[in-house]
Every structure is written in C-alpha cells, then in structure tokens.
Write an enzyme that holds these catalytic residues in place. Sequence first.
Site, PDB file in Angstrom:
ATOM      1  N   HIS A  17       7.757 -31.123 -20.858  1.00 13.41           N
ATOM      2  CA  HIS A  17       6.978 -30.600 -21.990  1.00 13.41           C
ATOM      3  C   HIS A  17       7.772 -30.753 -23.282  1.00 13.41           C
ATOM      4  CE1 HIS A  17       5.124 -27.582 -18.931  1.00 13.41           C
ATOM      5  NE2 HIS A  17       4.179 -28.472 -19.211  1.00 13.41           N
ATOM      6  N   LYS A  41      -4.942 -19.068 -13.755  1.00 14.87           N
ATOM      7  CA  LYS A  41      -4.363 -20.311 -13.239  1.00 14.87           C
ATOM      8  C   LYS A  41      -3.372 -20.030 -12.100  1.00 14.87           C
ATOM      9  CE  LYS A  41      -2.340 -24.668 -14.404  1.00 14.87           C
ATOM     10  NZ  LYS A  41      -1.644 -25.503 -15.352  1.00 14.87           N
ATOM     11  N   ARG A  92       1.545 -37.811 -17.302  1.00 18.59           N
ATOM     12  CA  ARG A  92       2.646 -38.227 -16.423  1.00 18.59           C
ATOM     13  C   ARG A  92       2.241 -39.420 -15.560  1.00 18.59           C
ATOM     14  NH1 ARG A  92       3.260 -32.289 -14.204  1.00 18.59           N
ATOM     15  NH2 ARG A  92       1.045 -32.680 -14.390  1.00 18.59           N
ATOM     16  N   SER A 130       5.531 -27.666 -13.909  1.00 23.52           N
ATOM     17  CA  SER A 130       5.933 -26.249 -13.844  1.00 23.52           C
ATOM     18  C   SER A 130       5.797 -25.734 -12.415  1.00 23.52           C
ATOM     19  CB  SER A 130       5.038 -25.406 -14.763  1.00 23.52           C
ATOM     20  OG  SER A 130       5.171 -25.836 -16.094  1.00 23.52           O
TER      21      SER A 130
HETATM   22  O1  PNS Z   1      -0.928 -26.515 -18.832  1.00 25.09           O
HETATM   23  P1  PNS Z   1      -2.326 -26.993 -18.628  1.00 25.09           P
HETATM   24  O2  PNS Z   1      -2.918 -26.451 -17.382  1.00 25.09           O
HETATM   25  O3  PNS Z   1      -2.450 -28.483 -18.701  1.00 25.09           O
HETATM   26  O4  PNS Z   1      -3.162 -26.436 -19.879  1.00 25.09           O
HETATM   27  C1  PNS Z   1      -4.543 -26.421 -19.826  1.00 25.09           C
HETATM   28  C2  PNS Z   1      -5.107 -25.832 -21.121  1.00 25.09           C
HETATM   29  C3  PNS Z   1      -4.474 -24.482 -21.404  1.00 25.09           C
HETATM   30  C4  PNS Z   1      -4.815 -26.778 -22.252  1.00 25.09           C
HETATM   31  C5  PNS Z   1      -6.632 -25.694 -20.910  1.00 25.09           C
HETATM   32  O5  PNS Z   1      -6.877 -24.908 -19.784  1.00 25.09           O
HETATM   33  C6  PNS Z   1      -7.330 -25.081 -22.116  1.00 25.09           C
HETATM   34  O6  PNS Z   1      -7.581 -25.770 -23.065  1.00 25.09           O
HETATM   35  N1  PNS Z   1      -7.640 -23.767 -22.043  1.00 25.09           N
HETATM   36  C7  PNS Z   1      -8.299 -23.056 -23.128  1.00 25.09           C
HETATM   37  C8  PNS Z   1      -9.781 -22.792 -22.781  1.00 25.09           C
HETATM   38  C9  PNS Z   1     -10.631 -24.024 -23.088  1.00 25.09           C
HETATM   39  O7  PNS Z   1     -10.777 -24.441 -24.211  1.00 25.09           O
HETATM   40  N2  PNS Z   1     -11.215 -24.608 -22.035  1.00 25.09           N
HETATM   41  C10 PNS Z   1     -12.077 -25.766 -22.181  1.00 25.09           C
HETATM   42  C11 PNS Z   1     -11.290 -27.066 -22.247  1.00 25.09           C
HETATM   43  S1  PNS Z   1     -11.862 -28.091 -20.983  1.00 25.09           S
END
Ligand code: PNS
Length: 163
Positions: A17, A41, A92, A130
């Site tokens: 990250h 999550k 990745r 992670s």
């Molecule tokens: O670390 P991650 O799992 O790749 O992060 C995912 C994240 C936090 C970017 C995604 O879950 C997110 O955007 N969450 C906020 C809620 C949202 O907007 N959801 C719709 C997007 S598909």
Amino acid sequence: MKRALCPGTFDPVTSGHLDIIGRAASLFDEVVVGVALSPDKGGGPLFTIDERVGFITDAVSYLPNVTAQPFDTLLVDFAHKMDARVIIKGLRAVTDFEREFQMAQLNYRLDENIETMFIMSIPEFAYLSSSAVKEIARHGGSVRGLVPDAVCEALATRLKQSR
Ligand code: PNS
C-alpha cells in the site's frame, strides 16, 4: 491543484500500500488516503479505524502532500468531500482485476465525474495483502519488511491478546 484519493480498508497498511501511496504522491499535488470503516469486511477489522489511520499517518510522515482520513460513506461521496476527482487503486495481479473492475464500474455508475486509475504493484509486493500479513503473524511468522515496524509490534501485541 490535483488531489487524488487512495481508498482502502488498510487492516493493516502494508509496504505494498505504501509503495502505491508514495507513487501517487509523486504524481499528484496532494493525496488523501481514505481509510474505510469497513465493519463487515472479513469478520470485522483487527485494528480500529483510529489505529489504521494512525499507522498510515506515521508511515507517510515523510511525505508532506499525503494525509490519512477515515470515512464511512460511499467512496464517491467521500471523494467529493475531499475535492478529489481521481481514485487511485493498486493492482497486484489478475486476481485483483475482477473486483477492482467491478468497483470502478459501479463508482462510475454512481458518479461519472470521478475517475478510477490504477497503479501496478511492483513485483516485490505483488503477493502481499493485509490478510496474508495477519495470517503469517497469527501463526508466529515474521512480517518484518512487509509492514511498517510499528505495525509489526502492534500485530504481535494484538494477536497475543486475542489468543
Ligand atoms: O481495501 P479494499 O477492500 O480494497 O477497499 C475497498 C473499499 C474500502 C475501497 C471499498 O469497499 C469502498 O469503496 N467502500 C466504501 C463504500 C462504497 O462506496 N461502496 C461502493 C463501491 S463499489
């Protein structure tokens, strides 16, 4: 002024990250690292939102144009709030592509003024996640170099408490 948003759950932030954040910081005037609360999550994050933001804030302290902020809204709404038109995600491997493609499409559907752009992981971190870090640490393996040193110590303490 061009501001980018690097979102994620960051439970915890990894060297992969930080590589993406650092490269974004060299491309944009400002970068906001958006740390999602993500309560659902993987059975719930290991670290609190304040801890996750704190690990990133400490690790990017050498980058004057990067800040970390928590959020618990739609990503596109947070992007607007932060005045960022670009979402940066790291990629990745092909295994990331499907999920990232879906999120990028949905975010575009929600707000076509926000662009998602991808930065490819360097090979050294292409395998790093992670969840892998937590699994290695949980079984007593070394994650030194895969996460900031402060995260190494915090993982050891947290996992000892939860045993
Ligand atoms: O670390 P991650 O799992 O790749 O992060 C995912 C994240 C936090 C970017 C995604 O879950 C997110 O955007 N969450 C906020 C809620 C949202 O907007 N959801 C719709 C997007 S598909």
